[in-house]
Design an enzyme around this catalytic site. Sequence first.
Site, PDB file in Angstrom:
ATOM      1  N   LYS A 230      78.754  69.067  38.418  1.00  0.00           N
ATOM      2  CA  LYS A 230      77.340  69.134  38.828  1.00  0.00           C
ATOM      3  C   LYS A 230      77.170  70.153  39.963  1.00  0.00           C
ATOM      4  CE  LYS A 230      78.103  65.206  41.951  1.00  0.00           C
ATOM      5  NZ  LYS A 230      78.082  63.738  42.027  1.00  0.00           N
TER       6      LYS A 230
ATOM      7  N   ARG B  93      72.404  52.591  45.160  1.00  0.00           N
ATOM      8  CA  ARG B  93      71.764  53.866  44.873  1.00  0.00           C
ATOM      9  C   ARG B  93      71.176  53.809  43.468  1.00  0.00           C
ATOM     10  NH1 ARG B  93      75.195  59.449  45.290  1.00  0.00           N
ATOM     11  NH2 ARG B  93      76.018  58.723  43.301  1.00  0.00           N
TER      12      ARG B  93
ATOM     13  N   TYR C  79      66.810  86.368  66.911  1.00  0.00           N
ATOM     14  CA  TYR C  79      65.469  85.782  66.964  1.00  0.00           C
ATOM     15  C   TYR C  79      65.330  84.770  68.104  1.00  0.00           C
ATOM     16  CZ  TYR C  79      64.189  87.615  62.327  1.00  0.00           C
ATOM     17  OH  TYR C  79      63.867  88.417  61.262  1.00  0.00           O
TER      18      TYR C  79
ATOM     19  N   MET D  65      67.814  84.724  58.113  1.00  0.00           N
ATOM     20  CA  MET D  65      67.800  84.473  56.668  1.00  0.00           C
ATOM     21  C   MET D  65      68.950  85.198  55.970  1.00  0.00           C
ATOM     22  SD  MET D  65      64.813  85.084  53.849  1.00  0.00           S
ATOM     23  CE  MET D  65      63.591  84.141  54.734  1.00  0.00           C
TER      24      MET D  65
HETATM   25  C1  LIG Z   1      79.441  63.251  42.283  1.00  0.00           C
HETATM   26  C2  LIG Z   1      79.995  62.048  41.637  1.00  0.00           C
HETATM   27  C3  LIG Z   1      81.386  61.924  41.418  1.00  0.00           C
HETATM   28  C4  LIG Z   1      82.403  62.899  41.971  1.00  0.00           C
HETATM   29  O1  LIG Z   1      82.749  62.532  43.289  1.00  0.00           O
HETATM   30  P1  LIG Z   1      83.861  63.321  44.121  1.00  0.00           P
HETATM   31  O2  LIG Z   1      83.932  62.593  45.418  1.00  0.00           O
HETATM   32  O3  LIG Z   1      83.366  64.705  44.284  1.00  0.00           O
HETATM   33  O4  LIG Z   1      85.124  63.259  43.323  1.00  0.00           O
HETATM   34  C5  LIG Z   1      81.818  60.831  40.676  1.00  0.00           C
HETATM   35  N1  LIG Z   1      80.948  59.900  40.214  1.00  0.00           N
HETATM   36  C6  LIG Z   1      79.619  59.973  40.455  1.00  0.00           C
HETATM   37  C7  LIG Z   1      78.720  58.902  39.947  1.00  0.00           C
HETATM   38  C8  LIG Z   1      79.099  61.033  41.188  1.00  0.00           C
HETATM   39  O5  LIG Z   1      77.782  61.099  41.447  1.00  0.00           O
END
Ligand SMILES: *Cc1c(COP(=O)(O)O)cnc(C)c1O
Length: 369
Positions: free
Chosen positions: A38, A136, A264, A313
């Site tokens: 991701k 979550r 800045y 930036m």
């Molecule tokens: C992002 C994520 C992972 C990966 O976690 P890492 O700590 O980067 O290995 C695994 N499971 C879920 C549900 C996640 O959101």
Amino acid sequence: MLKAQETVLEIDLKALKHNFDHLKSRISSNTKFMAVVKAFAYGSDACEIANYLQKLPVDYFAVAFVHEGIQLREAGITKPILVLHPQAVNFNILIENCLEPSIYNVKILNEFIATASAEKLNDYPIHIKFNTGLNRLGFSENDVDTIISTVNESTSVKIESVFSHLAASEDLNEKDFTLNQIKKFKNITENMTKQMGYKPLLHMCNTSGILNYPEAHFDMVRSGIGLYGFGNSEKENKNFKPIGTLKTIISQIHAIEKGESVGYNRAYKTDTFLRTATLPIGHADGIGRQYGKGKGYVIINNQKAYILGNVCMDMIMVDVTNIDCKEGDEVIVFGPETTAENLAKTANTISYELITAISQRVKRLFIGN
Ligand SMILES: *Cc1c(COP(=O)(O)O)cnc(C)c1O
């Protein structure tokens, strides 16, 4: 390694292979491996990384959102892809692209079944997520009966896996909490499996879970940060190699006289003579303003050069008063030696945030293939 002539994120595929091999060495040979790619594979390049990993014994990929999965399909990824946090508005394109949804509450379960039935699908794989303490996303233990009866009423979906996510797998002070999450997950999945009549894949561990809780590997593990070279502890970091090196160059050197200011808002004022280097990297590239005002640093000729004043930036100015350097010299922002984790600490954050923030403007360069 090539000498930088502009800001680049150099990604070492040999290091990626090393990290993958290490993670595999920490799990049993029949535990499946899900590579979490991701957020552009944690700020690197999801398509390149997934294409490289696809040739290795990776069983699954995971992304957060549907459009990330579509990009992987367009890049030729054919292995199964779990979408961790899909939204109902994207269910049609999720199905079109053979992506597999994480289903985390009754509403999204009903919405997905409605779409799958309308498309006349049979046994479309879904992944049921339980909340065991992170609070979550996820069903609660009390939802098991509803999930089973809802899924049983439909022929369009099939539960491929049941999973949960650890809240503090890297923090051994929270071991009791984590063990309780694992216990909860075991109870839930025993109940689910009994009622389902077959055994779905069970998975719970992220990278730190893999490293710290071998008893919770179940049928599959999900690793992100480990693949990219971080073990989330000093001890474990030694087993990994950060795959990314963020480099830039010195565009200009200034001699600053006593009484002048830098940048800045005149955020840095000097009462001594100063030599500064201006670098073509700024907050639009992922070096946030929180690294400014003397907190963050870069490496020039093996020495730390601290950021002076505010991050702009497209640029930062760093202090090179005591560093032997000239315009055109290479600058390392982070890499295998001075790591993203260390730089992240200067701004009270973690490697995950710094590396995923490297913006798409920064050119990615692959080595080691
Ligand atoms: C992002 C994520 C992972 C990966 O976690 P890492 O700590 O980067 O290995 C695994 N499971 C879920 C549900 C996640 O959101």
